[in-house]
Design a protein around this motif. Sequence first.
Motif, PDB file in Angstrom:
ATOM      1  N   UNK A 119     -11.943 -17.804 -10.665  1.00  0.00           N
ATOM      2  CA  UNK A 119     -12.436 -16.330 -10.441  1.00  0.00           C
ATOM      3  C   UNK A 119     -11.295 -15.873  -9.881  1.00  0.00           C
ATOM      4  N   UNK A 120     -11.121 -14.006  -9.542  1.00  0.00           N
ATOM      5  CA  UNK A 120     -10.510 -13.472  -8.860  1.00  0.00           C
ATOM      6  C   UNK A 120     -10.962 -12.897  -7.659  1.00  0.00           C
ATOM      7  N   UNK A 121     -10.564 -13.571  -6.274  1.00  0.00           N
ATOM      8  CA  UNK A 121     -10.543 -13.778  -4.950  1.00  0.00           C
ATOM      9  C   UNK A 121      -9.858 -12.015  -4.428  1.00  0.00           C
ATOM     10  N   UNK A 122     -10.207 -12.147  -2.582  1.00  0.00           N
ATOM     11  CA  UNK A 122      -9.529 -11.302  -1.877  1.00  0.00           C
ATOM     12  C   UNK A 122      -8.239 -11.978  -1.730  1.00  0.00           C
ATOM     13  N   UNK A 123      -8.099 -12.622  -2.022  1.00  0.00           N
ATOM     14  CA  UNK A 123      -6.485 -13.494  -1.953  1.00  0.00           C
ATOM     15  C   UNK A 123      -5.475 -13.005  -2.535  1.00  0.00           C
ATOM     16  N   UNK A 124      -6.094 -13.543  -4.420  1.00  0.00           N
ATOM     17  CA  UNK A 124      -5.360 -13.197  -5.233  1.00  0.00           C
ATOM     18  C   UNK A 124      -5.222 -11.693  -5.690  1.00  0.00           C
ATOM     19  N   UNK A 125      -6.223 -10.913  -5.248  1.00  0.00           N
ATOM     20  CA  UNK A 125      -5.753  -9.218  -5.190  1.00  0.00           C
ATOM     21  C   UNK A 125      -4.961  -8.477  -4.357  1.00  0.00           C
ATOM     22  N   UNK A 126      -4.689  -8.712  -2.951  1.00  0.00           N
ATOM     23  CA  UNK A 126      -3.730  -8.980  -2.787  1.00  0.00           C
ATOM     24  C   UNK A 126      -2.197  -9.414  -3.036  1.00  0.00           C
ATOM     25  N   UNK A 127      -2.108 -10.466  -3.444  1.00  0.00           N
ATOM     26  CA  UNK A 127      -0.723 -10.805  -3.936  1.00  0.00           C
ATOM     27  C   UNK A 127      -0.661  -9.935  -5.188  1.00  0.00           C
ATOM     28  N   UNK A 128      -1.889  -9.112  -5.444  1.00  0.00           N
ATOM     29  CA  UNK A 128      -1.577  -8.559  -6.849  1.00  0.00           C
ATOM     30  C   UNK A 128      -1.020  -6.850  -6.543  1.00  0.00           C
ATOM     31  N   UNK A 129      -1.506  -6.556  -5.524  1.00  0.00           N
ATOM     32  CA  UNK A 129      -1.389  -5.579  -4.431  1.00  0.00           C
ATOM     33  C   UNK A 129      -0.131  -5.561  -4.119  1.00  0.00           C
ATOM     34  N   UNK A 130       0.520  -6.794  -3.799  1.00  0.00           N
ATOM     35  CA  UNK A 130       1.964  -6.901  -3.416  1.00  0.00           C
ATOM     36  C   UNK A 130       3.039  -6.590  -4.576  1.00  0.00           C
ATOM     37  N   UNK A 131       2.720  -7.622  -6.023  1.00  0.00           N
ATOM     38  CA  UNK A 131       3.055  -6.978  -6.926  1.00  0.00           C
ATOM     39  C   UNK A 131       3.611  -5.687  -6.786  1.00  0.00           C
ATOM     40  N   UNK A 132       2.081  -4.692  -7.677  1.00  0.00           N
ATOM     41  CA  UNK A 132       2.124  -3.359  -7.761  1.00  0.00           C
ATOM     42  C   UNK A 132       3.217  -2.333  -6.935  1.00  0.00           C
ATOM     43  N   UNK A 133       2.807  -2.419  -5.514  1.00  0.00           N
ATOM     44  CA  UNK A 133       3.199  -1.214  -5.103  1.00  0.00           C
ATOM     45  C   UNK A 133       4.197  -1.747  -3.891  1.00  0.00           C
ATOM     46  N   UNK A 134       4.668  -2.531  -3.974  1.00  0.00           N
ATOM     47  CA  UNK A 134       6.013  -3.598  -3.050  1.00  0.00           C
ATOM     48  C   UNK A 134       7.312  -3.678  -3.479  1.00  0.00           C
ATOM     49  N   UNK A 135       8.403  -2.588  -4.021  1.00  0.00           N
ATOM     50  CA  UNK A 135       8.850  -3.396  -4.727  1.00  0.00           C
ATOM     51  C   UNK A 135       9.971  -4.313  -4.570  1.00  0.00           C
ATOM     52  N   UNK A 136      10.036  -4.553  -3.244  1.00  0.00           N
ATOM     53  CA  UNK A 136      11.116  -5.586  -2.782  1.00  0.00           C
ATOM     54  C   UNK A 136      10.069  -7.395  -2.277  1.00  0.00           C
ATOM     55  N   UNK A 137       9.527  -6.909  -3.403  1.00  0.00           N
ATOM     56  CA  UNK A 137       8.012  -8.322  -3.682  1.00  0.00           C
ATOM     57  C   UNK A 137       9.159  -8.988  -5.024  1.00  0.00           C
ATOM     58  N   UNK A 138       9.231  -7.909  -5.937  1.00  0.00           N
ATOM     59  CA  UNK A 138       9.514  -8.262  -7.714  1.00  0.00           C
ATOM     60  C   UNK A 138      10.737  -7.699  -8.583  1.00  0.00           C
ATOM     61  N   UNK A 139      11.073  -6.962  -7.223  1.00  0.00           N
ATOM     62  CA  UNK A 139      12.792  -6.079  -7.990  1.00  0.00           C
ATOM     63  C   UNK A 139      12.479  -5.310  -8.663  1.00  0.00           C
ATOM     64  N   UNK A 140      11.159  -4.902  -9.200  1.00  0.00           N
ATOM     65  CA  UNK A 140      11.272  -3.182  -9.818  1.00  0.00           C
ATOM     66  C   UNK A 140      10.902  -2.439  -8.779  1.00  0.00           C
ATOM     67  N   UNK A 141      11.135  -1.159  -9.972  1.00  0.00           N
ATOM     68  CA  UNK A 141      10.954   0.229  -8.705  1.00  0.00           C
ATOM     69  C   UNK A 141      10.502   0.319  -8.871  1.00  0.00           C
ATOM     70  N   UNK A 142       8.363   1.702  -8.918  1.00  0.00           N
ATOM     71  CA  UNK A 142       8.162   2.611  -8.962  1.00  0.00           C
ATOM     72  C   UNK A 142       8.230   3.509  -8.446  1.00  0.00           C
ATOM     73  N   UNK A 143       7.904   4.822  -9.619  1.00  0.00           N
ATOM     74  CA  UNK A 143       8.225   5.978  -9.063  1.00  0.00           C
ATOM     75  C   UNK A 143       7.223   6.063  -8.110  1.00  0.00           C
ATOM     76  N   UNK A 144       6.887   7.327  -7.137  1.00  0.00           N
ATOM     77  CA  UNK A 144       5.863   7.676  -6.175  1.00  0.00           C
ATOM     78  C   UNK A 144       4.499   8.077  -7.071  1.00  0.00           C
ATOM     79  N   UNK A 145       5.086   8.468  -8.638  1.00  0.00           N
ATOM     80  CA  UNK A 145       3.602   9.115  -9.426  1.00  0.00           C
ATOM     81  C   UNK A 145       2.997   7.778  -9.777  1.00  0.00           C
TER      82      UNK A 145
END
Length: 228
Positions: A119-145
């Motif tokens: 199951x994808x629970x709230x805790x899983x989704x919080x980690x997904x969100x961190x991976x996607x929107x916080x570059x410091x977590x992943x080392x990847x840089x997303x543009x604002x868009x």
Amino acid sequence: MGQGTSAYDQSELAEFQDLTYFTKREVLHVHKRFAELAPEKVKQHGRNPTLTKEEILLLPELAANPFKERILEVFSDAGDGNMNFEQFLDMMSQLSSKAPLETKIDFAFKIYDFNEDGQICENDLQKVILFLVQPAVTGATLTSDERNQVIKNKSCRVSNKKEETVLTEKEISAIVRNSLITDDQIKKLAQKVINEMDMDDDGSISYLDFKHGMSKLNGFEESFKVTL
């Protein structure tokens, strides 16, 4: 294995072709890219050594993917990101443009299901969100868009039920502008996704919920596609 010789004979290539979405020629190309990641190790241990997660992450085509480390963990037998060629080939096959949407949904669900409980629970989704929107977590840089698109379109609306946890446009803009995200914002985003995708209202996203939502989400396949 010399540079001018085939890594596998025709029967082996035929077997790989049957088990993947690749042709024999493409299998050999994938092996060439695999060998280039650690040429000395391949030279020493033969055509199918085990490469470390760090060695595989040298692959440029994976560099911009925010889930790159998680992808390696899912496709490696031991769950540590280390892979031999057969595991690497399976990963690249499922990440290829030839893999059908349902295949990509299957492994994307595994990637998002961090605690591996089906199951994808709230805790899983919080980690997904961190991976996607916080570059410091992943080392990847997303543009604002890109970050704005991720936050707004991470889920697919499947009902018209009222949601108390939806972020306002002002809050979304603040997240994008700051390139950071607070714990409260993470929680709101996770709850928003569950509210929109949880069709049976059990507080988590089942595989069927996920499949229903992702099959309707434009651009989903592009997030899980790598071309060598």
